[in-house]
Motif scaffolding. Structure first.
Motif, PDB file in Angstrom:
ATOM      1  N   HIS A 113      32.124  36.967  33.311  1.00 62.68           N
ATOM      2  CA  HIS A 113      33.236  36.370  34.063  1.00 62.68           C
ATOM      3  C   HIS A 113      33.208  34.854  33.903  1.00 62.68           C
ATOM      4  O   HIS A 113      32.162  34.234  33.808  1.00 62.68           O
ATOM      5  N   ASN A 114      34.417  34.275  33.892  1.00 63.98           N
ATOM      6  CA  ASN A 114      34.539  32.843  33.629  1.00 63.98           C
ATOM      7  C   ASN A 114      33.796  31.962  34.635  1.00 63.98           C
ATOM      8  O   ASN A 114      33.279  30.908  34.262  1.00 63.98           O
ATOM      9  N   SER A 120      31.574  27.534  35.298  1.00 64.72           N
ATOM     10  CA  SER A 120      31.961  26.668  36.416  1.00 64.72           C
ATOM     11  C   SER A 120      30.814  26.340  37.372  1.00 64.72           C
ATOM     12  O   SER A 120      30.946  26.597  38.552  1.00 64.72           O
ATOM     13  N   GLY A 158      36.843  32.468  43.502  1.00 60.59           N
ATOM     14  CA  GLY A 158      37.345  33.720  42.954  1.00 60.59           C
ATOM     15  C   GLY A 158      38.300  34.448  43.869  1.00 60.59           C
ATOM     16  O   GLY A 158      39.044  35.318  43.432  1.00 60.59           O
ATOM     17  N   VAL A 217      35.264  26.663  44.926  1.00 57.26           N
ATOM     18  CA  VAL A 217      35.713  26.619  43.536  1.00 57.26           C
ATOM     19  C   VAL A 217      36.959  27.483  43.404  1.00 57.26           C
ATOM     20  O   VAL A 217      36.941  28.660  43.755  1.00 57.26           O
ATOM     21  N   ALA A 252      40.424  31.947  34.504  1.00 55.17           N
ATOM     22  CA  ALA A 252      39.928  32.056  33.132  1.00 55.17           C
ATOM     23  C   ALA A 252      40.885  31.404  32.145  1.00 55.17           C
ATOM     24  O   ALA A 252      40.479  31.003  31.055  1.00 55.17           O
ATOM     25  N   ASP A 281      49.718  31.532  41.633  1.00 62.57           N
ATOM     26  CA  ASP A 281      49.135  31.191  42.934  1.00 62.57           C
ATOM     27  C   ASP A 281      50.097  30.317  43.728  1.00 62.57           C
ATOM     28  O   ASP A 281      50.816  29.491  43.169  1.00 62.57           O
ATOM     29  N   LYS A 309      51.911  36.465  42.270  1.00 60.25           N
ATOM     30  CA  LYS A 309      51.778  37.453  41.190  1.00 60.25           C
ATOM     31  C   LYS A 309      51.470  38.829  41.770  1.00 60.25           C
ATOM     32  O   LYS A 309      50.904  38.935  42.866  1.00 60.25           O
ATOM     33  N   LYS A 352      40.048  41.353  39.939  1.00 61.84           N
ATOM     34  CA  LYS A 352      41.495  41.285  39.895  1.00 61.84           C
ATOM     35  C   LYS A 352      42.070  42.605  39.383  1.00 61.84           C
ATOM     36  O   LYS A 352      41.633  43.117  38.357  1.00 61.84           O
TER      37      LYS A 352
HETATM   38  C1  J2J Z   1      41.648  31.716  46.386  1.00 59.33           C
HETATM   39  N1  J2J Z   1      41.939  32.356  45.235  1.00 59.33           N
HETATM   40  C2  J2J Z   1      41.155  32.105  44.166  1.00 59.33           C
HETATM   41  C3  J2J Z   1      39.808  30.552  45.480  1.00 59.33           C
HETATM   42  C4  J2J Z   1      40.202  31.979  42.218  1.00 59.33           C
HETATM   43  C5  J2J Z   1      35.871  29.583  38.804  1.00 59.33           C
HETATM   44  C6  J2J Z   1      36.163  30.234  39.978  1.00 59.33           C
HETATM   45  C7  J2J Z   1      36.982  31.361  39.981  1.00 59.33           C
HETATM   46  C8  J2J Z   1      37.497  31.852  38.794  1.00 59.33           C
HETATM   47  C9  J2J Z   1      38.354  33.077  38.829  1.00 59.33           C
HETATM   48  C10 J2J Z   1      37.207  31.192  37.595  1.00 59.33           C
HETATM   49  C11 J2J Z   1      40.065  31.194  44.227  1.00 59.33           C
HETATM   50  N2  J2J Z   1      40.623  30.843  46.517  1.00 59.33           N
HETATM   51  N3  J2J Z   1      38.794  29.699  45.617  1.00 59.33           N
HETATM   52  O1  J2J Z   1      37.689  31.607  36.411  1.00 59.33           O
HETATM   53  O2  J2J Z   1      36.111  29.440  36.434  1.00 59.33           O
HETATM   54  C12 J2J Z   1      42.168  33.538  42.386  1.00 59.33           C
HETATM   55  C13 J2J Z   1      43.506  32.881  42.034  1.00 59.33           C
HETATM   56  C14 J2J Z   1      43.357  32.593  40.556  1.00 59.33           C
HETATM   57  C15 J2J Z   1      42.585  33.813  40.103  1.00 59.33           C
HETATM   58  C16 J2J Z   1      41.826  33.590  38.806  1.00 59.33           C
HETATM   59  C17 J2J Z   1      36.384  30.053  37.609  1.00 59.33           C
HETATM   60  N4  J2J Z   1      39.508  31.152  43.010  1.00 59.33           N
HETATM   61  N5  J2J Z   1      41.194  32.561  42.900  1.00 59.33           N
HETATM   62  O3  J2J Z   1      38.466  33.738  39.856  1.00 59.33           O
HETATM   63  O4  J2J Z   1      40.566  34.417  36.101  1.00 59.33           O
HETATM   64  O5  J2J Z   1      44.517  33.821  42.261  1.00 59.33           O
HETATM   65  O6  J2J Z   1      39.010  33.357  37.668  1.00 59.33           O
HETATM   66  O7  J2J Z   1      44.576  32.447  39.879  1.00 59.33           O
HETATM   67  O8  J2J Z   1      39.111  35.893  37.576  1.00 59.33           O
HETATM   68  O9  J2J Z   1      41.669  34.077  41.180  1.00 59.33           O
HETATM   69  O10 J2J Z   1      40.997  34.687  38.559  1.00 59.33           O
HETATM   70  P1  J2J Z   1      39.908  34.653  37.385  1.00 59.33           P
END
Ligand code: J2J
Length: 543
Positions: free
Chosen positions: A240-241, A246, A313, A335, A339, A419, A436, A445
């Motif tokens: 996972h990213n 991060s 996340g 955070v 991705a 978002d 979304k 997700k």
């Molecule tokens: C609310 N929603 C969040 C947060 C992600 C670092 C941290 C997380 C991801 C990740 C990542 C959120 N509060 N703090 O890639 O490098 C939701 C949003 C976003 C989606 C992205 C990283 N942090 N989200 O979660 O690609 O909706 O990456 O657009 O899996 O998670 O999901 P993902």
């Protein structure tokens, strides 16, 4: 290599030039960066996996030997290789070996099953897969046999553990000297394909370049204060990213610190690792943070080495946020990343109010953020809107997805994150919701349309819609509203049917409600807002 990978949309030349001029893109590849650190800190511990540990010199040697083996097997630059591994050292060894030779890992999650893996293999025309024999009671070798039958492109399956008649991971290791003269990839080229959370029928793949990813890694490591003394517990799935970049394992490698792999995210096991390895930093999703907070095992371990817990996340509730520093005696960092690129952090020197109430601010001065209404007009400052973003580490298009890209990006290259956010006067973002069509199940997700498509394949299902419902532990779980054709199928029967279709377990609806029809909006779309309200009501009512 002047021509970009087919299916990849590079940044326009003027943007690329600017990102280079400003020193964001340095032309250094992800493996070259590891090699630099290994030369600087050969004797420091890079990686801990159970009772196995590697110094940077040993890790780098493993990577080069594995890379040599891949070359000997016939893997060439730009070949795609699907990587589906649990949190074990072989993940990072295979990953950096592929970076070394310019082949592209395609990151699958351990929870993925036949439907997802087949799609990744076929959509990327992968030449090889790297898997574990069995994980969490599931035999990945059997799954790969099914995938191979349907996917003539797939020539090699490499297995960590008991390979049966497939290729054992350890048998790939070759002679690192054989790599001399094998070219390093161009840093402007795609380094790997990362998985998108998505909201449409099939999972989308995200092409990240060496240049753009290393920039986000370097800056993330700096923002999070990583040093060679940092000891990072990798709890979330390594592919996972978030735990990758991060600042994640790659950020720690960049800083010369140590990555400790947790095979399972459960509190007791992680607390034991934190105490034994003197872990200083870890990244969790809110659902796991809650499990860690509630666990009694906390009192049996010395967690005093922990300096920073990063949470991201998914939505982090204010009460949970407040309990983290109080309970673990460490700093909290929120955070908000994706991705596709953009990552926001609260900063380590932020006042508590910002750390608790916001999801941080972007990494880069050149992260261009727009917050817009439904018609793409900028909203008034401080009000909620759709988050659009472009910048030096945010993609301009998904891999081989032209039709989808037309909707997922604006004409001038902004990524539509889906978002809903507001930007405060201090520049910090607050995530207020999501436009979304996705369920965020404890950080996993789920694209509603993907699951609906599988439900519709059942002969007894006439129509179906998937929505999020509140859950005390996971934040959200999924609820499917199903209109039966005739006889109402059983909930278990439908869930088993979905598993039989080969989708990841976390995508199987947690609850199924059978209804006569789905509510529709004025334009005839399924009214998901009404469905979310209906399940919220049902959850309140005593059953
Ligand atoms: C609310 N929603 C969040 C947060 C992600 C670092 C941290 C997380 C991801 C990740 C990542 C959120 N509060 N703090 O890639 O490098 C939701 C949003 C976003 C989606 C992205 C990283 N942090 N989200 O979660 O690609 O909706 O990456 O657009 O899996 O998670 O999901 P993902």
């Amino acid at each position: 290599n002047p021509s970009p990978l087919p299916g990849f949309r590079p940044w326009p030349a003027a943007f690329a030039a600017r990102y280079r001029e400003r020193g964001y893109w340095t032309g250094v590849g992800l493996y070259a960066e590891l090699a630099r650190v290994a030369a600087e800190h050969p004797a420091r511990t890079a990686l801990v996996c159970g009772s196995r540990r590697w110094t940077y010199a040993q890790f780098d040697q493993r990577v080069r030997r594995f890379a040599a083996g891949l070359v000997a097997m016939g893997i060439v630059p730009r070949d795609r290789v699907v990587l589906q591994l649990p949190n074990i050292a072989e993940f990072h060894i295979a990953c950096f070996a592929l970076f070394r030779i310019g082949a592209l890992p395609v990151f699958a999650l351990p929870a993925h099953r036949r439907a997802e893996i087949t799609h990744f293999v076929q959509h990327t025309q992968a030449r090889a897969c790297v898997i574990a024999d069995c994980e969490a009671g599931f035999d990945h070798r059997l799954l790969m046999r099914e995938v191979m039958v349907e996917s003539p492109c797939l020539q090699h399956v490499i297995v960590v553990g008991d390979a049966l008649d497939l290729m054992p991971f350890d048998a790939v290791y070759g002679d690192a000297d054989q790599l001399h003269g094998h070219p390093m990839p161009d840093a402007a080229d795609v380094a790997f394909l990362q998985l998108s959370g998505g909201s449409t029928g099939v999972p989308k793949l995200i092409p990240r370049t060496h240049d753009d990813y290393l920039y986000s890694i370097r800056e993330s490591a700096r923002i999070c204060g990583l040093t060679p003394e940092s000891i990072y517990l990798c709890v979330l799935p390594a592919a996972h990213n978030f735990p990758m970049s991060s600042p994640g394992a790659f950020g720690v490698f960049h800083a010369g610190g140590c990555v400790v792999l947790a095979r399972q995210p459960y509190p007791a096991q992680c607390f034991a690792l934190i105490a034994a390895e003197r872990v200083t930093i870890a990244a969790l999703v809110p659902a796991l943070a809650l499990a860690w907070l509630e666990s009694k095992a906390r009192n049996q371990h010395d967690l005093s080495s922990l300096q920073l817990l990063q949470i991201g996340g998914a939505h982090l509730a204010g009460e949970v946020a407040r309990r983290i520093p109080a309970t673990f005696g460490c700093a909290l960092q929120q955070v908000f990343g994706m991705a596709e690129g953009l990552v926001n952090y609260t900063r380590l020197d932020d006042p508590p109010e910002r750390m608790l109430e916001t999801q941080g601010r972007p990494i880069s001065e050149d992260d261009e953020i727009r917050i817009v209404d439904d018609d793409d007009r900028d909203v008034a400052p401080g009000t909620v809107g759709h988050l659009l973003v472009r910048g030096p580490y945010t993609i301009r298009g998904y891999y081989r997805a032209d039709a989808h890209n037309a909707n997922a990006f604006t004409a001038d290259g902004y990524y539509r994150s889906g978002d809903l956010v507001l930007r405060r006067d201090d520049g910090y973002l607050v995530v207020t919701g999501r436009a979304k069509d996705q369920v965020n199940r404890g950080g996993d997700k789920i694209a509603a349309e993907e699951v609906e498509g599988h439900l519709l394949a059942h002969p007894a299902v006439f129509d179906a819609a998937l929505v999020a419902m509140a859950d005390a532990w996971m934040g959200e779980k999924s609820c499917a509203f199903v209109v039966p054709r005739d006889a109402v199928p059983g909930t278990r029967e439908l869930q088993d049917f979905l598993r039989g279709r080969g989708i990841a377990g976390f995508k199987v609806p947690d609850r199924i409600e059978f209804v006569d029809r789905l509510p529709r909006t004025a334009v005839g779309k399924v009214d998901k807002k009404a469905l979310r309200a209906r399940i919220a009501n049902l959850l309140c009512a005593p059953r």
